[in-house]
Motif scaffolding. Sequence first.
Motif: not given
Ligand code: 8YV
Length: 332
Positions: A79, A81-82, A243, A291, A294
């Motif tokens: 859940f 993108v990273g 990050r 953070h 999103s």
């Molecule tokens: C998330 C994020 O909130 O998508 C990503 O890479 O950093 C954020 O959207 C977070 O990693 C939750 O999994």
Amino acid sequence: MSSNQSVKVLVTRDIPQIGVDLLRKEGYDVTVMGYDKPLTADELLQAAKKADALLCLGSNKIDEVFLHECKHLQVISQFAVGYDNINVPVATKLGIPVGNTPEVLSDATADIAFGLMIAVSRKFFYLHNTISKGEWGFFQPKKNLGIELKNKTLGVFGLGRIGTEMARRCKGAYHMTVIYHSRNRNVQAEKELNAKWVSFDELLQQSDVLSVHSVLSEETKGIFNKAAFGKMKPSAIFINTSRGGVHNEADLIDALTTKTIWGAGLDVTNPEPMQKDNPLLFMENAAVLPHIGSGTVEARNAMSQLAAENIIAFYKTGTMKNCLNPEVLLRK
Ligand code: 8YV
């Protein structure tokens, strides 16, 4: 899988219901955990041992040890993108496909980068704090001045989907010139935004605003360090919404204190959460957010849906909407 009834999905945090509902509609046995607090590494491991599919978050450490203990997992769906929390090469060796949720959070995250840029340029957070401390004072024409963004140069480190959205905003709002440094050329952005690929050193030297949108990898870890900040303009603003590990925090604090650069806006820190006495929280030219890149209703719902759809597509068709190691799917 002979019957959907037997697919056990572990969801490691209370995500928007849309994804959980989609999984349940398929007849999967879905367990949602981590309601009150994040799962510990051991809680995650014990729960994952009983699951067939894992829907996890960026804060879950899916490392080599975990993966070897959970070789039985049929699919992992992140859940986010990273995916720097997941050892994808090991998952690939073990034949476990890994999905993620790109695209759907690009606007939300670019808005945070853009917002931080303005917040830093006009010292929003610091000046807000002066009011709550009873220090508004009187009008002083030469005090607390910001800098303007119009016609400045935006440098994007990692011109992917989110970086492109940030560049679109900066070009549209402030007619900014766009330069970028990425592993790969982004031909589409070069055409659309007249973006110019430059070397890392040129990016440092020429950017008025330098916005980080890269992945965290061995290559990018700590790349924004004392030497890098030393090459930037004293008037430059550094933004990081990717990050926290991509910049060296002690070196950034030093660069701001010594006025090597003008300001910094961060949505990501290292570690997270940041300690409440961190000097960056009190600096005139810094703006820090917890953070929330999103963090919109639209993006989080779409992430939940896509993370679920990745799992459903895997079981139904042997493919995924977004797979980080598609070679595994071909092997299946
Ligand atoms: C998330 C994020 O909130 O998508 C990503 O890479 O950093 C954020 O959207 C977070 O990693 C939750 O999994």
